[in-house]
Motif scaffolding. Structure first.
Motif, short mmCIF file in Angstrom:
data_model
loop_
_atom_site.label_atom_id
_atom_site.label_comp_id
_atom_site.label_asym_id
_atom_site.label_seq_id
_atom_site.Cartn_x
_atom_site.Cartn_y
_atom_site.Cartn_z
N LEU A 107 55.43 -14.77 46.58
CA LEU A 107 56.10 -15.70 47.35
C LEU A 107 55.24 -16.71 48.11
CD1 LEU A 107 58.67 -13.24 49.31
CD2 LEU A 107 59.05 -14.74 47.21
N ARG A 108 55.72 -18.13 48.41
CA ARG A 108 55.09 -18.92 48.84
C ARG A 108 55.10 -18.46 50.68
NH1 ARG A 108 57.90 -23.46 45.86
NH2 ARG A 108 59.70 -22.70 46.76
N ASP A 109 54.07 -18.81 51.23
CA ASP A 109 53.78 -18.26 52.51
C ASP A 109 53.31 -19.19 53.46
OD1 ASP A 109 51.18 -18.14 51.59
OD2 ASP A 109 51.79 -16.26 50.63
N ASN A 117 56.34 -21.95 42.28
CA ASN A 117 55.83 -20.62 42.17
C ASN A 117 55.76 -20.03 41.16
OD1 ASN A 117 55.67 -17.64 42.94
ND2 ASN A 117 57.20 -17.62 44.51
N SER A 144 56.81 -10.51 42.48
CA SER A 144 56.92 -10.70 44.01
C SER A 144 56.14 -11.73 44.94
CB SER A 144 56.76 -9.21 44.56
OG SER A 144 55.29 -8.81 44.45
N ARG A 194 55.88 -17.00 40.31
CA ARG A 194 56.76 -16.11 40.17
C ARG A 194 58.26 -16.15 39.14
NH1 ARG A 194 61.50 -14.79 43.02
NH2 ARG A 194 61.06 -16.45 44.40
N ASP A 218 62.76 -19.26 46.88
CA ASP A 218 62.47 -18.19 47.65
C ASP A 218 63.45 -17.85 49.09
OD1 ASP A 218 60.06 -18.22 46.20
OD2 ASP A 218 58.84 -18.81 47.68
#
Length: 283
Positions: free
Chosen positions: A76-78, A122, A74, A124, A110
């Motif tokens: 995520l880039r932000d 990412n 879970s 992920r 994303d």
């Protein structure tokens, strides 16, 4: 299973050692109260431009391999990545739900859009790729009770092999820096989750933590040198005032904006730490 073994022979030697190394770094960052460190010669421009790899987790999930790998799904880039890294994010394109929806060389990013992978990569997506090599995936395959179910596993394997594996190998082979952010639980406790129009929770635990003022740990490593570049523990928190006729009023939107502000404030602390190390001493 033969296809899976073939993927392991190709993917394993190139990606599994990388995964194991960064996991060890993340778990080290999660230990105790380590002092802040900025390595001599740390270069903000080089780190920002990459190429790099990014992972963000709740601190409580970063202390053991099993919980780390589960939580990484879970990540995520932000606001942190937006304020620290030079990004060229593609938000327009073909809508996708999985790698199978995209053509070769593209990832389902994303924004749920088929696009070239952007900086920073990412992690992920790497864990999504490695899922097909996990014991859990194998166990699920063995429990499949119909030919149709087995076919679904085969399609997933083919899609990951076609799309995610080549991208992961290319990007990880080029990666220069690995950045991890570990969010500590707020001292005042984790906020209650906002609810949607149907009265159901609309935030993950990670999102609830990130919209509150909280301590966070940031680690940056030089992948090629295998060395720590930066380790900083700072407060992820900032204030903002929505203004103008188009200012958001929805609690969900305001919460998302607060998460971005808090994350960006953390990125600015990292920039300041690197800048302070690089600044010449005053006479």
């Amino acid at each position: 299973m033969a296809k899976q073994r073939a993927v392991m022979l190709t993917l394993g030697p190139k990606i599994v050692p990388f995964r194991d190394r960064v996991e060890a770094w993340v778990m080290q960052l999660a230990e105790g109260n380590l002092p802040n460190v900025v390595a001599p010669g740390a270069n903000l421009d080089a780190i920002s431009a990459g190429p790099g790899v990014y992972l963000r987790l709740r601190l409580a999930n970063a202390k053991q391999v099993a919980t780390l790998r589960s939580a990484a799904a879970s990540s995520l880039r932000d606001g942190f990545t937006s304020c620290l890294f030079v990004r060229r994010e593609e938000t327009n394109g073909k809508y996708c739900k999985s790698p199978a929806d995209c053509s070769g060389g593209l990832v389902c990013n994303d924004w749920s859009v088929c696009a070239r992978p952007s900086q920073p990569y990412n992690l992920r997506l790497l864990y999504r790729t490695l899922r097909i090599l996990s014991p859990e995936w194998t166990d699920e395959l063995h429990r499949a009770s119909t030919d149709l179910s087995v076919r679904a596993f085969e399609l997933e394997l083919d899609a990951v092999t076609k799309n995610d594996v080549p991208v992961a190998i290319e990007l990880l082979s080029r990666a220069r820096y690995f950045t991890a952010v570990l969010d500590e639980d707020p001292p005042t406790g984790i906020p209650e989750a906002l609810v949607n129009d149907k009265g159901k929770p609309d935030e993950s635990v990670e999102e609830r933590i990130q919209r509150a003022t909280h301590p966070a740990r940031v680690g940056i490593w030089d992948v090629r040198e295998g060395k720590l570049v930066l380790r900083v523990r700072a407060v992820a928190g900032g204030d903002f005032v929505p203004v103008g006729r188009g200012a958001a009023a929805s609690p969900v939107t305001l919460a998302a904006e607060q998460r971005q502000v808090n994350s960006c404030a953390l990125a600015l602390d990292v920039k300041e730490a690197i800048g302070a190390q690089a600044a010449p001493a005053l006479p």
